[in-house]
Design an enzyme around this catalytic site. Structure first.
Site, PDB file in Angstrom:
ATOM      1  N   THR A   1     -15.936 -25.207  30.042  1.00  0.00           N
ATOM      2  CA  THR A   1     -15.086 -26.379  29.868  1.00  0.00           C
ATOM      3  C   THR A   1     -14.088 -26.159  28.749  1.00  0.00           C
ATOM      4  O   THR A   1     -13.017 -26.773  28.730  1.00  0.00           O
ATOM      5  CB  THR A   1     -15.951 -27.622  29.569  1.00  0.00           C
TER       6      THR A   1
ATOM      7  N   TYR B   1     -26.975 -19.331  30.533  1.00  0.00           N
ATOM      8  CA  TYR B   1     -26.120 -20.209  31.338  1.00  0.00           C
ATOM      9  C   TYR B   1     -26.053 -19.637  32.744  1.00  0.00           C
ATOM     10  O   TYR B   1     -25.465 -18.576  32.959  1.00  0.00           O
ATOM     11  CB  TYR B   1     -24.741 -20.306  30.698  1.00  0.00           C
TER      12      TYR B   1
ATOM     13  N   LYS C   1     -29.111 -23.340  30.648  1.00  0.00           N
ATOM     14  CA  LYS C   1     -28.230 -24.369  31.196  1.00  0.00           C
ATOM     15  C   LYS C   1     -28.113 -24.084  32.688  1.00  0.00           C
ATOM     16  O   LYS C   1     -27.533 -23.082  33.095  1.00  0.00           O
ATOM     17  CB  LYS C   1     -26.865 -24.332  30.519  1.00  0.00           C
TER      18      LYS C   1
ATOM     19  N   VAL D   1     -26.284 -30.480  29.436  1.00  0.00           N
ATOM     20  CA  VAL D   1     -25.054 -29.992  28.823  1.00  0.00           C
ATOM     21  C   VAL D   1     -23.928 -30.560  29.667  1.00  0.00           C
ATOM     22  O   VAL D   1     -23.734 -30.170  30.812  1.00  0.00           O
ATOM     23  CB  VAL D   1     -24.996 -28.461  28.770  1.00  0.00           C
TER      24      VAL D   1
END
Length: 313
Positions: free
Chosen positions: A61, A149, A178, A220
């Site tokens: 992001t 992740y 995540k 998250v």
């Protein structure tokens, strides 16, 4: 060497390495595309004040593929300075080059962050043995807790549950993942077998409540830029009042979906601009959202109770 641990017999407990709600922070750029550090500090303080126990900096992001090495370290230092005394700062240091991942992880640790997030290597598409060696090398470069992740939709490379279980069991500072895979059966399998200090955080707002239901540790978030307090309430309510948590989830679900009508963070940055939050410009190859996307996003924000009617035309 396998570390001593107990199997997670209480999958509803939250590991202490990372807080339940973290936001994957957008990176503010100015109109010329330069990194805007004062805006980043302002945004970090906003997130810390609205339900977030942690802020993930230089993740997807945050348009991390467009950030240089030096920009990443400058951004991390600015956010640590702004909120680091009260809020966990997690550095996204994963690259598709293991040597550069190790270097970035070590240097981010020296900046004073509280944790590391490592995305699976993108484009290379290593096999599971390659992933195992990559994450071990990066985790060895820091004494901080590490959050893997897993986002195969962007990396074309999924970390298998068995690989994560091996890493969780054998590498002391790999303390969570995540999860942007969205497969609750896989997540439940891992949660039921992992050490008690390893947790699974949802990497998609829309999957947070289902993941919490199978023992997930938290979220998250992208949407927490806009509705952080509500998401913190939802996570806190799961054990005490599942129906109340579900009401929050269903009310926000259109917003979760609208924020991904086009590649993130383009919809998010539009929404932030409408609310007066310091998101700033996008860096190519990301481009502003189309008019029809803007209309749908606006409707979803209104349904979520966000004050956009006057800001959006």
């Amino acid at each position: 060497m396998v570390r001593e641990h107990e199997v997670n017999t209480n999958p509803m407990s939250t590991p202490a390495a990372f807080p339940p709600l973290m936001t994957a922070m957008a990176t503010p750029f100015d109109a010329d595309g330069a990194l805007d550090l004062p805006a980043a500090q302002k945004l970090a303080r906003h997130l810390a004040a609205h339900g977030n126990g942690g802020i993930v900096v230089a993740g997807t992001t945050g348009e991390s593929p467009t950030l240089t090495h030096d920009e990443t370290l400058e951004l991390l230092a600015a956010v640590v300075e702004a909120v680091g005394e009260d809020t966990a700062v997690i550095a996204g240091t994963g690259k598709n080059d293991t040597a550069e991942t190790v270097r970035m992880t070590a240097e981010a640790t020296d900046v004073g962050v509280d944790g590391i997030m490592l995305v699976s290597p993108y484009y290379n598409r290593p096999n599971q043995r390659g992933l195992d060696q990559h994450f071990r090398a990066a985790a060895a470069a820091t004494d901080l807790p590490v959050l893997l992740y897993n986002i195969p939709g962007r990396t074309a490379c999924e970390i298998a549950p068995e690989t994560m279980l091996t890493l969780a069991t054998e590498v002391a500072n790999i303390n969570g993942v995540k999860d942007a895979v969205g497969d609750m059966a896989k997540a439940g399998w891992l949660i039921s077998r992992a050490p008690n200090d390893f947790g699974v955080w949802s990497g998609d707002d829309k999957n947070c409540l289902p993941l919490l239901a199978v023992g997930g540790a938290g979220l998250v978030s992208v949407a927490a830029h806009l509705v952080g307090d509500a998401l913190a309430d939802m996570i806190a309510l799961v054990d005490a009042d599942l129906y109340a948590a579900r009401r929050i989830h269903l009310r926000l679900l259109p917003l979760f979906e609208a924020l991904f009508l086009e590649p993130s963070p383009a919809p998010l940055k539009a929404a932030m601009e409408w609310l007066g939050l310091p998101g700033g410009a996008l860096r190519l190859p990301m481009v502003p959202i189309a008019d029809d996307t803007a209309a749908r996003l606006r409707d979803a924000m209104v349904a979520a109770g966000l004050p956009v009617e006057r800001q959006v035309t």
